[in-house]
Scaffold this active site. Structure first.
Site, mmCIF file in Angstrom:
data_model
loop_
_atom_site.group_PDB
_atom_site.id
_atom_site.type_symbol
_atom_site.label_atom_id
_atom_site.label_comp_id
_atom_site.label_asym_id
_atom_site.label_seq_id
_atom_site.Cartn_x
_atom_site.Cartn_y
_atom_site.Cartn_z
ATOM 1 N N GLY A 92 -6.855 -4.208 -7.565
ATOM 2 C CA GLY A 92 -5.503 -4.539 -6.815
ATOM 3 C C GLY A 92 -5.622 -4.457 -5.670
ATOM 4 O O GLY A 92 -4.658 -4.825 -4.908
ATOM 5 N N HIS A 148 6.139 -6.224 5.274
ATOM 6 C CA HIS A 148 5.621 -5.175 4.441
ATOM 7 C C HIS A 148 5.854 -3.959 5.523
ATOM 8 O O HIS A 148 5.929 -3.963 6.544
ATOM 9 C CB HIS A 148 4.248 -5.049 4.015
ATOM 10 C CG HIS A 148 3.851 -6.175 2.714
ATOM 11 N ND1 HIS A 148 3.850 -7.444 3.001
ATOM 12 C CD2 HIS A 148 3.888 -5.772 1.650
ATOM 13 C CE1 HIS A 148 3.848 -7.940 1.777
ATOM 14 N NE2 HIS A 148 3.676 -7.075 0.972
ATOM 15 N N LYS A 152 0.886 -0.987 5.915
ATOM 16 C CA LYS A 152 -0.082 -2.042 5.492
ATOM 17 C C LYS A 152 -1.210 -2.516 6.425
ATOM 18 O O LYS A 152 -1.161 -2.842 7.641
ATOM 19 C CB LYS A 152 0.829 -3.252 4.999
ATOM 20 C CG LYS A 152 -0.227 -4.215 4.204
ATOM 21 C CD LYS A 152 0.700 -5.222 3.410
ATOM 22 C CE LYS A 152 -0.203 -6.161 2.872
ATOM 23 N NZ LYS A 152 -0.923 -5.781 1.611
#
Ligand code: NAD
Length: 241
Positions: A92, A148, A152
């Site tokens: 991911g 975000h 991040k």
């Protein structure tokens, strides 16, 4: 069917913690171990042992799948480890450079490898809708905005890059991408297609990391018994590639 014994790489991170928590509450899974590095590892939750990257090698024969949300570079090493024992792996992480991406995907020749920059079903559909919209409106001006949380690491987000690829795959121009980082925002993406005197907006907002964590766990189950190959959300959801 016995529970799937998973190892979560990046287990002490924002995503890794949630994946461990959801898996522990789900009888279809057993969290065999977590793997993490760095200071965050000291605060890792849960009953499963927390291993270092080098300790994972010995544990591999007892593992049904790896679920990796560590870092771009570490993902390639975990995929190499999984390939050696033909263990399915779900990746991911985002932010890989082209050489890392190529190296990662090559392991799909040896083991089932599921790669997704975004495990949300809604976002997966938005990627398809974006390609359709670009195909119908190839001369409109595309622009992407992604927002975000402040922690991040990569920008633009992996999802924004996939969104741009979808627009171009539909025959649209290469979109501009604007990235904003603020507070604890989980993830927002919007594609704007501007035409003469009007515009179309396609947008997705994740309300919680659980949508990604649940998607990654479903991907691990979906990989069970599949042949070696590189798979993604379109296959899982049965959407055309
Ligand atoms: P995070 O920084 O909170 O967590 C990453 C964890 O990985 C940290 O605990 C870190 O110590 C650990 N780590 C670093 N190197 C490692 C190594 N070699 N081995 C094991 N652990 C290691 O980040 P996050 O918000 O949890 O996101 C993790 C990754 O997942 C990022 O690449 C992010 O972009 C991506 N992400 C993907 C999705 C998706 O749906 N695919 C959703 C959210 C985040």
């Amino acid at each position: 069917m016995p529970p799937m014994r998973i190892v979560v790489c990046g287990a002490a991170g924002r995503m890794g913690r949630r994946i461990c928590e959801l898996a522990r509450a789900d009888r279809r899974f057993a969290v065999a171990a977590g793997v993490d590095s760095g200071d965050a590892a000291r605060a890792a939750p849960g009953a499963a042992p927390l291993l270092t990257e080098s300790q994972l090698d010995k544990a591999m024969p007892d593992v049904d799948a790896l679920v990796d949300f560590s870092s771009a570079a570490a993902s390639v090493r975990y995929a190499a480890l999984a390939a050696r024992t033909r263990t399915p792996i779900v990746v991911g992480t985002t932010g890989r450079d082209p050489a890392q991406e190529k190296a990662l995907r090559a392991f799909g020749r040896e083991t089932p490898l599921f790669v997704a920059a975004n495990f949300s079903p809604g976002m997966t559909l938005l990627l398809h809708l974006s390609r359709l919209a670009a195909k119908a409106l190839p001369l409109w001006d595309p622009a992407i905005l992604e927002v975000h949380h402040a922690g991040k690491k990569d920008a633009p987000s992996g999802t924004a890059l996939r969104l741009a690829e979808s627009v171009e795959a539909g025959g649209g121009r290469a979109p501009s991408i604007a990235s904003q980082r603020a507070g604890d925002i989980v993830g927002e993406h919007a594609l704007l297609l501007a035409g003469p005197d009007e515009r179309l907006e396609l947008a997705h907002r994740a309300h919680s990391r659980d949508v990604f964590a649940r998607g990654a766990l479903e991907a691990a189950l979906w990989l069970r018994g599949r042949p070696a190959g590189v798979y993604g959300m379109s296959e899982l959801l049965g959407l055309p590639g």
